[in-house]
Design a protein around this motif. Structure first.
Motif, PDB file in Angstrom:
ATOM      1  N   LEU A 173       0.830  -1.202   0.000  1.00  0.00           N
ATOM      2  CA  LEU A 173       0.000   0.000   0.000  1.00  0.00           C
ATOM      3  C   LEU A 173       0.869   1.259   0.000  1.00  0.00           C
ATOM      4  N   ARG A 174       1.975   1.222   0.735  1.00  0.00           N
ATOM      5  CA  ARG A 174       2.894   2.366   0.720  1.00  0.00           C
ATOM      6  C   ARG A 174       3.470   2.560  -0.682  1.00  0.00           C
ATOM      7  N   GLU A 175       3.808   1.466  -1.343  1.00  0.00           N
ATOM      8  CA  GLU A 175       4.344   1.553  -2.700  1.00  0.00           C
ATOM      9  C   GLU A 175       3.278   2.060  -3.667  1.00  0.00           C
ATOM     10  N   GLU A 176       2.049   1.629  -3.484  1.00  0.00           N
ATOM     11  CA  GLU A 176       0.966   2.117  -4.351  1.00  0.00           C
ATOM     12  C   GLU A 176       0.766   3.618  -4.169  1.00  0.00           C
ATOM     13  N   GLN A 177       0.867   4.098  -2.948  1.00  0.00           N
ATOM     14  CA  GLN A 177       0.735   5.536  -2.724  1.00  0.00           C
ATOM     15  C   GLN A 177       1.838   6.303  -3.452  1.00  0.00           C
ATOM     16  N   ARG A 178       3.049   5.812  -3.398  1.00  0.00           N
ATOM     17  CA  ARG A 178       4.145   6.464  -4.122  1.00  0.00           C
ATOM     18  C   ARG A 178       3.869   6.454  -5.629  1.00  0.00           C
ATOM     19  N   TYR A 179       3.329   5.358  -6.097  1.00  0.00           N
ATOM     20  CA  TYR A 179       3.021   5.216  -7.524  1.00  0.00           C
ATOM     21  C   TYR A 179       1.939   6.205  -7.954  1.00  0.00           C
ATOM     22  N   LEU A 180       0.892   6.340  -7.148  1.00  0.00           N
ATOM     23  CA  LEU A 180      -0.190   7.269  -7.475  1.00  0.00           C
ATOM     24  C   LEU A 180       0.311   8.714  -7.459  1.00  0.00           C
ATOM     25  N   ALA A 181       1.150   9.039  -6.491  1.00  0.00           N
ATOM     26  CA  ALA A 181       1.712  10.389  -6.438  1.00  0.00           C
ATOM     27  C   ALA A 181       2.547  10.658  -7.683  1.00  0.00           C
ATOM     28  N   ALA A 182       3.332   9.674  -8.106  1.00  0.00           N
ATOM     29  CA  ALA A 182       4.153   9.834  -9.306  1.00  0.00           C
ATOM     30  C   ALA A 182       3.285   9.975 -10.542  1.00  0.00           C
ATOM     31  N   ALA A 183       2.183   9.225 -10.600  1.00  0.00           N
ATOM     32  CA  ALA A 183       1.279   9.314 -11.747  1.00  0.00           C
ATOM     33  C   ALA A 183       0.708  10.719 -11.875  1.00  0.00           C
ATOM     34  N   VAL A 184       0.255  11.281 -10.770  1.00  0.00           N
ATOM     35  CA  VAL A 184      -0.285  12.644 -10.812  1.00  0.00           C
ATOM     36  C   VAL A 184       0.828  13.626 -11.160  1.00  0.00           C
ATOM     37  N   GLY A 185       2.023  13.410 -10.622  1.00  0.00           N
ATOM     38  CA  GLY A 185       3.152  14.275 -10.946  1.00  0.00           C
ATOM     39  C   GLY A 185       3.501  14.250 -12.418  1.00  0.00           C
ATOM     40  N   ASP A 186       3.315  13.089 -13.061  1.00  0.00           N
ATOM     41  CA  ASP A 186       3.586  12.947 -14.490  1.00  0.00           C
ATOM     42  C   ASP A 186       2.365  13.253 -15.353  1.00  0.00           C
ATOM     43  N   GLU A 187       1.280  13.691 -14.722  1.00  0.00           N
ATOM     44  CA  GLU A 187       0.032  14.042 -15.411  1.00  0.00           C
ATOM     45  C   GLU A 187      -0.596  12.850 -16.125  1.00  0.00           C
TER      46      GLU A 187
END
Length: 228
Positions: free
Chosen positions: A65-79
Motif C-alpha cells: 500500500l505504501r508503494e501504491e501511494q508512491r506510484y499514485l503520487a508519481a502518476a499525478v506528478g507525471d500528469e
C-alpha cells in the motif's frame, strides 16, 4: 496502444463496468495485484491508472500500500490520468498529502444519492452503489465535487479524479460482496435484503449514472489513442 493499469486489492476483483467500457472502446487493460507481489508497471508504458477498492484500510501498514501511494503520487506528478475508487481514493489522498480515517458517520452501504458540491466546476450527481466505513480527507488544493448526506463522495486534483462510491461495480460484484459481508452485516442488525433489492433494481434499469460517469472519464483519455 498504451493499456490502462488497473490496481486491484482482492482476488476476483469486479472490474465490472470499467472493463466493459474499455472493451467497447478497444482500450486494453493491464490488471495488477500488488498484494500478490505484482510489480506496478512503468508509468511511461501506461495510458492511465485505475486504483480499485478493497477491504484494507489506507492507513494499514502494508508495504504494497505504501508503494501504491508512491506510484499514485508519481502518476499525478507525471500528469497520467488517475481514477481512484473507494480504497483507491483514500490511498490517493494520503499519497498527495491528505489522509484517510475511520468515517465519523459509520458504515455507508447500498445505493446512495450523490449530489454536486456547492460551486463544483464538474457536476457529479446520481445514484451509485457504496460500501465503506473509512473516508478520505483530500489534500490541499483538491476540488470537492460531490457529497452524499453522510460523506464526501468525489474530488479531483491535477490529473486525478477520486470517488468514494463504486461506479465500476455490477450486480455480480454486489452479490459477491454481500456473500462475504452480508452475514457480518446481519449480525450488526443491518437488513441486507433491501440493499440487494435496491441494487437489483438499479442494474436492471441499466446503471445509467455509473455508465455516464465512467464514460465521461474515458472521454478525457485521447492520448490512449497514441500507439507506441
Amino acid at each position: 496502444m498504451k493499456p490502462i493499469a488497473v490496481i486491484t486489492h482482492v482476488d476476483r476483483a469486479d472490474v465490472g463496468l470499467v472493463e466493459e467500457i474499455a472493451r467497447e472502446r478497444d482500450y486494453p487493460l493491464h490488471l495488477v495485484r500488488p498484494y500478490r507481489g505484482d510489480e506496478l508497471p512503468d508509468l511511461g508504458r501506461v495510458g492511465a491508472v485505475v486504483a480499485m477498492g478493497g477491504p484494507q484500510s489506507a492507513y494499514d501498514d502494508h508495504p504494497y500500500l505504501r508503494e501504491e501511494q508512491r506510484y499514485l503520487a508519481a502518476a499525478v506528478g507525471d500528469e497520467v490520468p488517475v481514477l481512484a475508487i473507494c480504497l483507491g481514493s483514500q490511498l490517493l489522498a494520503r499519497a498527495l498529502g491528505g489522509s484517510a480515517e475511520p468515517g465519523k458517520a459509520g458504515l455507508e452501504a447500498g445505493m446512495i444519492t450523490v449530489k454536486p458540491a456547492e460551486g463544483a466546476t464538474t457536476e457529479i450527481a446520481g445514484e451509485f452503489f457504496s460500501f465503506h466505513s473509512d473516508s478520505a480527507i483530500p489534500p490541499a488544493g483538491a476540488e470537492i465535487l460531490a457529497r452524499s448526506d453522510r460523506y464526501l463522495q468525489a474530488w479531483s486534483i491535477g490529473s486525478a479524479f477520486a470517488v468514494q462510491f463504486h461506479p465500476e461495480i455490477t450486480m455480480r460484484g454486489v452479490n459477491g460482496l454481500l456473500a462475504v459481508e452480508g452475514p457480518k452485516l446481519e449480525k450488526f442488525g443491518v437488513d441486507v435484503a433491501p440493499m440487494r433489492r435496491d441494487a437489483e433494481r438499479y442494474f436492471a434499469e441499466g446503471a445509467t449514472d455509473s455508465r455516464t460517469l465512467l464514460n465521461r472519464w474515458f472521454d478525457r483519455l485521447p492520448h490512449l489513442l497514441i500507439r507506441d
